[in-house]
Enzyme design. Structure first.
Site, PDB file in Angstrom:
ATOM      1  N   VAL A  47      44.708  20.725 -18.608  1.00  0.00           N
ATOM      2  CA  VAL A  47      45.493  19.859 -17.725  1.00  0.00           C
ATOM      3  C   VAL A  47      46.986  20.118 -17.890  1.00  0.00           C
ATOM      4  CG1 VAL A  47      46.035  17.470 -17.116  1.00  0.00           C
ATOM      5  CG2 VAL A  47      43.683  18.111 -17.700  1.00  0.00           C
TER       6      VAL A  47
ATOM      7  N   LEU B 258      54.862  18.185  -5.655  1.00  0.00           N
ATOM      8  CA  LEU B 258      53.835  17.556  -4.817  1.00  0.00           C
ATOM      9  C   LEU B 258      54.342  16.243  -4.236  1.00  0.00           C
ATOM     10  CD1 LEU B 258      50.593  18.149  -6.935  1.00  0.00           C
ATOM     11  CD2 LEU B 258      51.481  19.511  -5.033  1.00  0.00           C
TER      12      LEU B 258
ATOM     13  N   CYS C 123      57.355  12.452 -22.342  1.00  0.00           N
ATOM     14  CA  CYS C 123      56.916  13.385 -23.374  1.00  0.00           C
ATOM     15  C   CYS C 123      57.159  14.826 -22.935  1.00  0.00           C
ATOM     16  CB  CYS C 123      55.419  13.200 -23.659  1.00  0.00           C
ATOM     17  SG  CYS C 123      55.046  11.813 -24.740  1.00  0.00           S
TER      18      CYS C 123
ATOM     19  N   LYS D 160      48.758   1.030 -20.137  1.00  0.00           N
ATOM     20  CA  LYS D 160      50.140   1.485 -20.005  1.00  0.00           C
ATOM     21  C   LYS D 160      50.380   2.146 -18.653  1.00  0.00           C
ATOM     22  CE  LYS D 160      53.024   5.315 -21.386  1.00  0.00           C
ATOM     23  NZ  LYS D 160      52.789   6.732 -21.264  1.00  0.00           N
TER      24      LYS D 160
ATOM     25  N   ARG E 188      59.133   9.344 -17.385  1.00  0.00           N
ATOM     26  CA  ARG E 188      58.620  10.070 -16.229  1.00  0.00           C
ATOM     27  C   ARG E 188      58.092   9.132 -15.146  1.00  0.00           C
ATOM     28  NH1 ARG E 188      57.156  14.813 -14.333  1.00  0.00           N
ATOM     29  NH2 ARG E 188      55.366  14.924 -12.932  1.00  0.00           N
TER      30      ARG E 188
ATOM     31  N   ARG F 257      55.690  19.511 -15.696  1.00  0.00           N
ATOM     32  CA  ARG F 257      55.052  18.519 -14.831  1.00  0.00           C
ATOM     33  C   ARG F 257      56.009  18.266 -13.666  1.00  0.00           C
ATOM     34  NH1 ARG F 257      52.832  13.598 -18.336  1.00  0.00           N
ATOM     35  NH2 ARG F 257      54.850  13.695 -19.394  1.00  0.00           N
TER      36      ARG F 257
END
Length: 447
Positions: free
Chosen positions: A336, A130, A121, A27, A97, A126
């Protein structure tokens, strides 16, 4: 694609699995490689593409840019010879996303891009800082206003310039976005502290097959020397390591012997190591085939999720389901993403004994799980509930299948073929709990 909003999964647990399952394409490779096809002004054929809601949505994003896209079975053809608009549709990008990562490819091709901030999700913060700082280092002007990221390259040429970019964290999305942007930039770009995930390597190999000059993908330093143009390609994406891991865990929790084909064992090293730690036997039958043998006793273990090559965060929830039936106490530290332990409360509905403190879950093994109505809160949480339902006594009904369908290619069908008693049933949400309390056995399932 199943209409998951009006469907539930009903699982009658306690049945061992047996047989063979072919793992679908990755995916997280498919989504970003579809975005990478925007770098090429010719034809791109992408093979081994999984049938997923997220892939379908990514196709809608690309088509909305005026790009030609067709799909037949597991093959997607994209021709981006003409990108008619640099503005991605708000209503689509905010649901997915990965579609935001296309900003790097669009900016590299057109010198301008307008991309809504991403969705997907709801598993914690997130951000895209960056990505933005990296594009700015390559000469782009970037502004975020009212949830829209507007980027352009000043000057008549509209071409990004190579730069040395250090990523504060090894973000997969930022690494992929900047790598795509750098393929057509003027000069050399060096990404330090880059993500090392197999999907990053897959994107790099796809771009290299189109003529990009990329070195070091799979290490923490990636060097890209920009080229003026990329050419057509016919490319097959890697197997999905998270789907493979999910089926390995399903085999372990049901004490089953199953064989997985179309896998890359090297992509599963941390997961296989943990499965062996708790007593499961994994045999590498061939370079692309694994066999799992049943364990008499599952032992507790501790897990810390980490960027690749550490234990993958996407396997944290499925493995938590497995550890609910292990002997002893396990500790799972999610390092994470924040807010990625919400499945613990749903597993407790099935009889698990899990206590959550911050980003750490304390799992005390129990002798049995019992079927109950539960709700999947995100993609991997939904997979964890499926795994637990396969082992639970009685009937488990899972709502929230739109999450599951985002990332698993017909998982219920594949489990049926392995002998699981699992049915997708269309019903109104108000009736789901009533149906869940009906513990009648299902009709025989044709495989």
């Amino acid at each position: 694609m199943p209409e998951a909003d009006s469907s539930v999964l009903q699982i009658w647990g306690g049945h061992p699995l047996r047989g063979h399952v072919k793992i679908s394409g990755a995916k997280n490779s498919a989504l970003v490689i579809m975005a990478g096809a925007l770098l090429c002004s010719g034809d791109c054929r992408i093979r081994n593409v999984p049938l997923l809601a997220d892939v379908e949505r990514m196709g809608e994003v690309i088509s909305a840019l005026g790009v030609r896209l067709t799909r037949q079975a597991d093959i997607i053809d994209i021709n981006a010879s003409e990108i008619k608009t640099s503005k991605a549709p708000y209503e689509l990008v905010t649901q997915l996303r990965a579609s935001f990562f296309a900003i790097g490819a669009i900016l590299a091709r057109l010198g301008v891009a307008q991309m809504p901030l991403p969705g997907g999700c709801a598993i914690g913060a997130r951000p895209v800082d960056l990505h933005v700082r990296g594009l700015q280092a390559m000469g782009a002007e970037v502004q975020i206003e009212h949830g829209i990221c507007n980027a352009y390259v000043p000057g008549s040429g509209g071409r990004l310039k190579g730069a040395k970019i250090y990523l504060d964290t090894p973000s997969v999305g930022a690494t992929e976005t900047l790598m795509m942007a750098a393929t057509l930039a003027d000069g050399e770009t060096i990404l330090e502290n880059a993500a090392r995930e197999p999907e990053v390597v897959d994107l790099a190999n796809f771009c290299k097959a189109m003529g990009a000059n990329i070195q070091g993908a799979g290490t923490s330093t990636i060097t890209i020397v920009g080229v003026p143009k990329l050419h057509s390609v016919d490319y097959s994406i890697i197997p999905d390591r998270i789907e493979a891991g999910t089926f390995l865990v399903a085999g372990a929790i049901t004490r089953s012997e199953i064989t997985l084909s179309s896998v890359v064992p090297d992509h599963l090293i941390p997961l296989i190591a943990k499965l062996r730690d708790i007593g499961v036997t994994i045999i590498e039958e061939s370079p692309d085939c694994l066999r799992i043998l049943p364990a008499e006793i599952l032992k507790a273990t501790d897990i810390d999720t980490l960027p690749h090559p550490g234990f993958p965060t996407d396997m944290q929830a499925p493995f938590m389901a497995l550890l609910t039936l292990a002997e002893g106490d396990s500790i799972i530290n999610e390092s994470v993403f924040e807010n990625r332990l919400r499945h613990a409360s749903e597993l407790n509905r099935l009889g698990a004994d899990i206590r959550v403190k911050g980003n750490t879950a304390f799992v005390r093994g129990v002798p049995i799980l019992s079927g109950a109505p539960v709700i999947g809160t995100d993609l991997r949480a939904s997979a964890a509930l499926v795994i637990a339902g396969l082992a639970a006594e009685g009937k488990t009904t899972i709502q929230g299948l739109h999450h599951l369908d985002r990332g698993y290619d017909q998982i219920d069908v594949k489990l049926q073929q392995l002998g699981a008693k699992i049915l997708r049933v269309r019903e109104e949400p108000a009736n789901a709990e009533v149906a869940a309390n009906n513990n009648a056995s299902p009709a025989p399932i044709s495989t």
